[in-house]
Design a protein around this motif. Structure first.
Motif, PDB file in Angstrom:
ATOM      1  N   THR A 185     -22.303  54.574  43.290  1.00 40.81           N
ATOM      2  CA  THR A 185     -23.217  55.710  43.147  1.00 40.81           C
ATOM      3  C   THR A 185     -22.554  56.836  42.368  1.00 40.81           C
ATOM      4  N   ASP A 186     -21.266  57.070  42.638  1.00 40.64           N
ATOM      5  CA  ASP A 186     -20.521  58.059  41.856  1.00 40.64           C
ATOM      6  C   ASP A 186     -20.573  57.723  40.369  1.00 40.64           C
ATOM      7  N   LYS A 187     -20.359  56.464  40.047  1.00 35.05           N
ATOM      8  CA  LYS A 187     -20.385  56.042  38.643  1.00 35.05           C
ATOM      9  C   LYS A 187     -21.783  56.201  38.066  1.00 35.05           C
ATOM     10  N   LYS A 223     -23.372  62.157  51.270  1.00 32.67           N
ATOM     11  CA  LYS A 223     -23.340  62.237  49.804  1.00 32.67           C
ATOM     12  C   LYS A 223     -24.752  62.118  49.230  1.00 32.67           C
ATOM     13  N   SER A 234     -20.825  53.602  47.686  1.00 36.47           N
ATOM     14  CA  SER A 234     -20.527  55.011  47.428  1.00 36.47           C
ATOM     15  C   SER A 234     -19.829  55.189  46.089  1.00 36.47           C
TER      16      SER A 234
END
Length: 370
Positions: A269-271, A77, A266
């Protein structure tokens, strides 16, 4: 005992550190820059739904670990975001001390800014190469060192931070890239610990904001600040990643991050990538606060970020200022030697996106009274 004598000296010099407790006012201490850490309960259900069966322990180093699904997925990612190879490590300290000690081999010169983090300093000291330092953000001095010494070495590494943790100012990254390209076999190493999440369209740091990610050879990011998680990663070339896997002792000889922690990193990090409005909010309140602080102090603020120093001039004065702020319901801790040089003791105010102008107006009023 000699250790008790040392503690006595530290106490006499107002430099004895203690782990703080009982804090709970306006938070100007933590590095939760995007206020994700204070909102963790919002994401608990989503985390459990997505990662509920992820193991709580790695039980071995990455080189010995059986289940690395979360580690590999998160590295992929991050690689997609940076267009570089990614190596996860246990902390920013592990990343810097491990990478720089591995890179500092005979035939290598590491030239670093004098204000780099202790983890970077320790990594350089642990290595077996040569090193030199230039005055903070002094590009003329850096060039002078390189003109004098660079051609004596097989490899040269320039080591800096993008946002400096005590003054909140930024490195001249574009100028550093130009300098790097002037000297053969020279690499640029940038620690983005205090920029990740805060700078750039996706929060990838100053390198993203300037559009120069591809021009930086080694980027180090910690996940325990704006990302409200734990661990760190290095973004670099595939060859350099392989070298660090084989030569960075902090990677080889440490139990890997728990898969559950990597899964949380993870998710955070998406947020973080989507927090464009929060980044704008943090930038606006930081700019406003710096200008208002300058009106009170009558001096130019060194900061260009969410980290804002208020200089005290002595350790005793810094402690006194922090105490008065705490009495007013504001959490701000004194920063003293050896973290900063003697005479530059200060309060380090760490702003976050969740703060409002009303909160900061109260802070400014107390500082004005002090």
């Amino acid at each position: 005992m000699i250790y008790e004598d040392i503690l006595s000296v530290l106490e006499e010099e107002d430099r004895l550190r203690k782990i703080p407790d009982g804090l709970g006012g306006i938070d100007l201490i933590s590095n939760d820059y995007m206020s994700l850490g204070s909102r963790h309960n919002e994401f608990t259900k989503e985390f459990i739904d997505r990662y509920g069966k992820v193991p709580m322990s790695a039980s071995a180093s990455r080189l010995l670990q059986r289940n690395q699904d979360e580690h590999n997925a998160f590295e992929r990612k991050l690689s997609g975001l940076y267009c570089k190879s990614i190596l996860l490590l246990n902390s920013g300290y592990h990343a810097n001390s491990g990478a720089l000690s591995a890179l500092s081999i005979p035939g290598t010169l590491i030239v670093s800014d004098k204000l780099i983090h202790a983890s970077m300093i320790d990594g350089i000291r642990l290595g077996h190469g040569d090193s030199a330092r230039f005055a903070h953000n002094d590009m003329a001095m850096l060039r002078k060192i390189l003109h004098k010494k660079a051609d004596q070495y097989k490899s040269v590494i320039i080591a800096v931070e993008s946002v400096y943790s005590m003054d909140g100012d930024t490195a001249p990254i574009k100028e550093l890239i130009r300098i790097k390209k002037e000297f053969p076999n020279t690499m640029l190493y940038v620690d983005e610990a205090h920029a990740f999440g805060v700078f750039g369209e996706k929060g990838l740091g100053v390198a993203e904001e300037l559009g120069v990610i591809s021009d930086i050879d080694i980027i180090v990011v910690t996940l325990g600040k704006a990302a409200a998680g734990y661990g760190a990663f290095i973004a670099t070339s595939e060859a350099m990643k392989s070298y660090l896997v084989n030569c960075a002792r902090s990677f080889i000889f440490s139990t890997a991050l728990p898969p559950s922690i990597v899964a949380w990193d993870s998710l955070m990090t998406d947020k973080l990538v989507g927090m464009t409005e929060e980044r704008l909010q943090l930038r606006q309140i930081s700019e406003w606060f710096r200008k208002e602080l300058e009106k009170i102090t009558g001096t130019k603020c060194s900061s260009e970020s969410q980290i804002i120093p208020v200089h005290a001039g002595s350790a005793a004065r810094a402690i006194e200022m922090a105490s008065k702020l705490r009495d007013a319901g504001i959490d701000a801790l004194p920063i003293r030697r050896p973290t900063v040089a003697a005479g530059t003791e200060r309060l380090r105010l760490s702003l976050s996106a969740g703060l409002q102008r009303e909160d900061l107006s109260k802070v400014l009023e107390v500082i004005k009274q002090i």
